[in-house]
Design a protein around this motif. Structure first.
Motif, PDB file in Angstrom:
ATOM      1  N   ALA A 345      -4.794  10.209   2.429  1.00  0.00           N
ATOM      2  CA  ALA A 345      -6.097   9.554   2.580  1.00  0.00           C
ATOM      3  C   ALA A 345      -5.953   8.061   2.893  1.00  0.00           C
ATOM      4  O   ALA A 345      -6.757   7.487   3.613  1.00  0.00           O
ATOM      5  CB  ALA A 345      -6.930   9.741   1.320  1.00  0.00           C
ATOM      6  N   GLU A 346      -4.920   7.428   2.300  1.00  0.00           N
ATOM      7  CA  GLU A 346      -4.710   5.996   2.560  1.00  0.00           C
ATOM      8  C   GLU A 346      -3.612   5.873   3.604  1.00  0.00           C
ATOM      9  O   GLU A 346      -2.452   6.162   3.321  1.00  0.00           O
ATOM     10  CB  GLU A 346      -4.338   5.280   1.269  1.00  0.00           C
ATOM     11  CG  GLU A 346      -5.479   5.300   0.269  1.00  0.00           C
ATOM     12  CD  GLU A 346      -5.253   4.366  -0.906  1.00  0.00           C
ATOM     13  OE1 GLU A 346      -4.253   3.608  -0.888  1.00  0.00           O
ATOM     14  OE2 GLU A 346      -6.076   4.405  -1.828  1.00  0.00           O
ATOM     15  N   ASN A 347      -3.983   5.476   4.799  1.00  0.00           N
ATOM     16  CA  ASN A 347      -3.066   5.566   5.925  1.00  0.00           C
ATOM     17  C   ASN A 347      -3.322   4.411   6.895  1.00  0.00           C
ATOM     18  O   ASN A 347      -4.015   4.540   7.887  1.00  0.00           O
ATOM     19  CB  ASN A 347      -3.276   6.923   6.615  1.00  0.00           C
ATOM     20  CG  ASN A 347      -2.186   7.239   7.610  1.00  0.00           C
ATOM     21  OD1 ASN A 347      -1.408   6.371   7.996  1.00  0.00           O
ATOM     22  ND2 ASN A 347      -2.142   8.485   8.043  1.00  0.00           N
ATOM     23  N   ARG A 348      -2.714   3.288   6.551  1.00  0.00           N
ATOM     24  CA  ARG A 348      -2.941   2.067   7.348  1.00  0.00           C
ATOM     25  C   ARG A 348      -1.953   2.031   8.524  1.00  0.00           C
ATOM     26  O   ARG A 348      -1.239   1.057   8.733  1.00  0.00           O
ATOM     27  CB  ARG A 348      -2.733   0.845   6.442  1.00  0.00           C
ATOM     28  CG  ARG A 348      -3.400  -0.430   6.908  1.00  0.00           C
ATOM     29  CD  ARG A 348      -2.888  -1.623   6.121  1.00  0.00           C
ATOM     30  NE  ARG A 348      -3.176  -1.603   4.700  1.00  0.00           N
ATOM     31  CZ  ARG A 348      -4.336  -1.983   4.161  1.00  0.00           C
ATOM     32  NH1 ARG A 348      -5.304  -2.419   4.921  1.00  0.00           N
ATOM     33  NH2 ARG A 348      -4.514  -1.929   2.855  1.00  0.00           N
ATOM     34  N   HIS A 349      -1.900   3.094   9.309  1.00  0.00           N
ATOM     35  CA  HIS A 349      -0.907   3.170  10.377  1.00  0.00           C
ATOM     36  C   HIS A 349      -1.283   2.259  11.553  1.00  0.00           C
ATOM     37  O   HIS A 349      -2.428   1.821  11.681  1.00  0.00           O
ATOM     38  CB  HIS A 349      -0.737   4.614  10.854  1.00  0.00           C
ATOM     39  CG  HIS A 349      -1.908   5.149  11.623  1.00  0.00           C
ATOM     40  ND1 HIS A 349      -2.154   4.810  12.923  1.00  0.00           N
ATOM     41  CD2 HIS A 349      -2.905   6.000  11.263  1.00  0.00           C
ATOM     42  CE1 HIS A 349      -3.255   5.420  13.341  1.00  0.00           C
ATOM     43  NE2 HIS A 349      -3.737   6.149  12.348  1.00  0.00           N
TER      44      HIS A 349
ATOM     45  N   LEU B  50     -11.580   3.362   0.706  1.00  0.00           N
ATOM     46  CA  LEU B  50     -10.789   3.998   1.762  1.00  0.00           C
ATOM     47  C   LEU B  50     -10.826   3.175   3.044  1.00  0.00           C
ATOM     48  O   LEU B  50      -9.812   3.037   3.735  1.00  0.00           O
ATOM     49  CB  LEU B  50     -11.317   5.414   2.055  1.00  0.00           C
ATOM     50  CG  LEU B  50     -10.817   6.537   1.160  1.00  0.00           C
ATOM     51  CD1 LEU B  50     -11.395   7.869   1.624  1.00  0.00           C
ATOM     52  CD2 LEU B  50      -9.289   6.601   1.159  1.00  0.00           C
ATOM     53  N   VAL B  52     -11.159  -0.028   3.256  1.00  0.00           N
ATOM     54  CA  VAL B  52     -10.275  -1.175   3.006  1.00  0.00           C
ATOM     55  C   VAL B  52      -8.817  -0.751   3.201  1.00  0.00           C
ATOM     56  O   VAL B  52      -8.041  -1.414   3.893  1.00  0.00           O
ATOM     57  CB  VAL B  52     -10.478  -1.721   1.572  1.00  0.00           C
ATOM     58  CG1 VAL B  52      -9.424  -2.783   1.240  1.00  0.00           C
ATOM     59  CG2 VAL B  52     -11.884  -2.296   1.400  1.00  0.00           C
ATOM     60  N   ALA B  53      -8.451   0.394   2.622  1.00  0.00           N
ATOM     61  CA  ALA B  53      -7.049   0.830   2.605  1.00  0.00           C
ATOM     62  C   ALA B  53      -6.563   1.331   3.958  1.00  0.00           C
ATOM     63  O   ALA B  53      -5.365   1.453   4.172  1.00  0.00           O
ATOM     64  CB  ALA B  53      -6.863   1.932   1.560  1.00  0.00           C
ATOM     65  N   ASN B  54      -7.474   1.643   4.864  1.00  0.00           N
ATOM     66  CA  ASN B  54      -7.066   2.190   6.163  1.00  0.00           C
ATOM     67  C   ASN B  54      -7.170   1.198   7.309  1.00  0.00           C
ATOM     68  O   ASN B  54      -6.785   1.528   8.441  1.00  0.00           O
ATOM     69  CB  ASN B  54      -7.885   3.444   6.492  1.00  0.00           C
ATOM     70  CG  ASN B  54      -7.361   4.665   5.743  1.00  0.00           C
ATOM     71  OD1 ASN B  54      -6.377   5.267   6.138  1.00  0.00           O
ATOM     72  ND2 ASN B  54      -8.002   4.999   4.629  1.00  0.00           N
TER      73      ASN B  54
END
Lengths: 410, 64
Positions: A345-349, B50, B52-54
């Motif tokens: 769910a957390e995916n700062r790609h 979410l 923020v985190a993405n």
């Protein structure tokens, strides 16, 4: 047809990836994840003498730092090859991807609106229709026991068809567009004179299309570029050709690679395939994870001036590869970085890059990728590699993805 | 809770708009904008986190 013509390097095969890497060696993309892991352990910035000197940073932190530094690194050339294009900064040959500030900002404002999320969403029914047309043909072949190819018969057609329609170019020229992309992005280590001939061929085609649009004005993306203003004036036709070069080339094998890699993953991971087939609501999250784990695009910069980068003596006009796919696999940035978790769910790609050059077509690429994977597993909930990994052919160069992906439909 | 987009950092990746369209909109250039005053109702706090985190550019912040 298999049709894949792997480029022949003027440098010869790589024997040591740490000191002599070459992304133009066919082994590079096939073994990219292992190569990046080795380099991350041994030297976060590798150097090779090939292409007149090339640097390769492999951590998220360093890739990010270079992406944001438009002073020390110019975008005027973004495809590492034996030939540095002559087009000067800050415009470059294919704006805005080859442009630097301050020109970049204005050029990008011109092409952002047609690629905004809401404009791109209008293409969804058309993309879905196209995918189903391709799947109909594959299903007919699978029914009589033939092996089908998810890259050659499916993935490679989707972005080419869509960009041809958007630009208003003849749909029958799709094979030609794939040849252009192959020449520009894969045949990178040819004799420089052959590189120049390839560019001239594409320029001539684009110019003919512009002439046709001037003679027969119509409401498409090429027409828009001939009509829109930059710095308060219509854009000179030569510059329109540069914009079109970018739009024609950048959206094709990139998205086709992302679709192919995602289908390769699903062909080789039955649990993920079943989970997605039974729970389509997971698809948007899974797509982001495929983009992280199999990001197709490594960008490049030229060193703008001699400087020291974390102890690396970088010289003006050396190349720097920006492997966003390697950054996406950096364990310092992502927990379980080497595992593909389709519910991450957390995916700062950073599959679409970072900073001012964020992929202009990212909304279109995402839409094509999601619809292509959705329709494929809806039609074929069960499929596997037909000839194992040996049957899979990976691309060569900065764009990574399968060029042949034979699958057996259950 | 209040959500904020730094317009200087936003590069139009469109992750926030995809994850929480109740909280974010995009303009004609694809740049993210906060809907209304950015106030996040309790049922949307998880989605705001979410977003923020993405965000690839670290352009979104959530504050008390």
């Amino acid at each position: 047809m298999t049709g894949y013509d792997a480029p022949k390097s003027i440098y010869g095969p790589v024997t040591d990836w740490v000191t002599d890497f070459d992304h133009g060696d066919p082994q590079y993309n096939r073994h990219a994840h292992a190569i990046w892991a080795e380099l991350r352990d041994k030297c976060p910035v590798a150097h090779s003498e090939r292409y007149g000197g090339t640097w390769l940073p492999v951590t998220h932190e360093l890739v990010r730092e270079i992406a944001y530094d438009t002073e020390n690194f110019t975008s005027r050339a973004v495809v590492v090859s034996t030939e540095i294009p002559l087009d000067p900064a800050p415009i470059g040959g294919a704006p805005p991807i080859t442009s630097d500030p301050p020109f970049h900002h204005e050029a990008r404002r011109v092409v952002l609106p047609p690629f905004s999320p809401k404009k791109i969403a209008e293409w969804e029914p058309e993309i879905r229709r196209l995918c189903n047309e391709l799947l109909d043909e594959m299903e007919a072949e699978a029914k009589i026991g033939l092996t089908v190819d998810a890259a050659i018969q499916y993935a490679q057609h989707i972005p080419v068809n869509v960009i041809a329609r958007m630009l208003g170019f003849p749909l029958e020229d799709q094979d030609l567009f794939r040849e252009f992309v192959h020449d520009l992005l894969e045949n990178i280590n040819l004799d420089p004179q052959d590189r120049i001939s390839a560019f001239e061929r594409i320029d001539a085609y684009v110019k003919a299309q512009i002439d046709d649009h001037i003679a027969n004005p119509r409401d498409d993306l090429a027409g828009y570029l001939l009509d829109v203003e930059l710095f308060g004036e219509k854009i000179p036709h030569e510059l329109v050709g540069g914009f079109i070069l970018l739009l024609l080339v950048a959206g094709i094998d990139t998205t086709w690679s992302a679709i192919g890699s995602s289908l390769w993953h699903l062909a080789t991971h039955a649990d993920d395939r079943r989970r997605l087939a039974s729970d389509p609501s997971l698809m948007p999250t899974a797509i982001e994870e495929f983009l992280r784990a199999y990001a197709p695009v490594t960008m490049a910069r030229l060193v703008a001036k001699d400087h020291d980068f974390h102890g690396c003596p970088m010289k003006k006009d050396e190349w720097v590869l920006l492997p966003f796919p390697a950054a996406n696999l950096d364990p310092a940035e992502f927990p379980d970085a080497d595992r593909v978790l389709i519910d991450r769910a957390e995916n700062r790609h950073s599959a679409f890059g970072l900073g001012i050059h964020r992929c202009l077509g990212s909304n279109l690429a995402r839409l094509e990728l999601r619809v292509a994977v959705e329709e494929f597993i809806k039609r074929f909930p069960d499929f596997e590699l037909a000839h194992g990994e040996e049957g899979v052919v990976w691309s060569v160069g900065q764009i990574r993805g399968p060029r042949a992906l034979p699958v057996r439909i259950a | 809770m209040r959500i904020h987009v730094d317009a200087q950092k936003c590069q139009g990746h469109n992750r926030c708009y995809a994850l929480a369209p109740e909280l974010f909109d995009v303009d004609d250039y694809g740049q993210a904008v906060v809907i209304g005053d950015g106030n996040v109702p309790p049922e949307l706090v998880e989605r705001a986190r979410l977003a923020v985190a993405n965000c690839p550019e670290f352009a979104i912040t959530l504050s008390e």
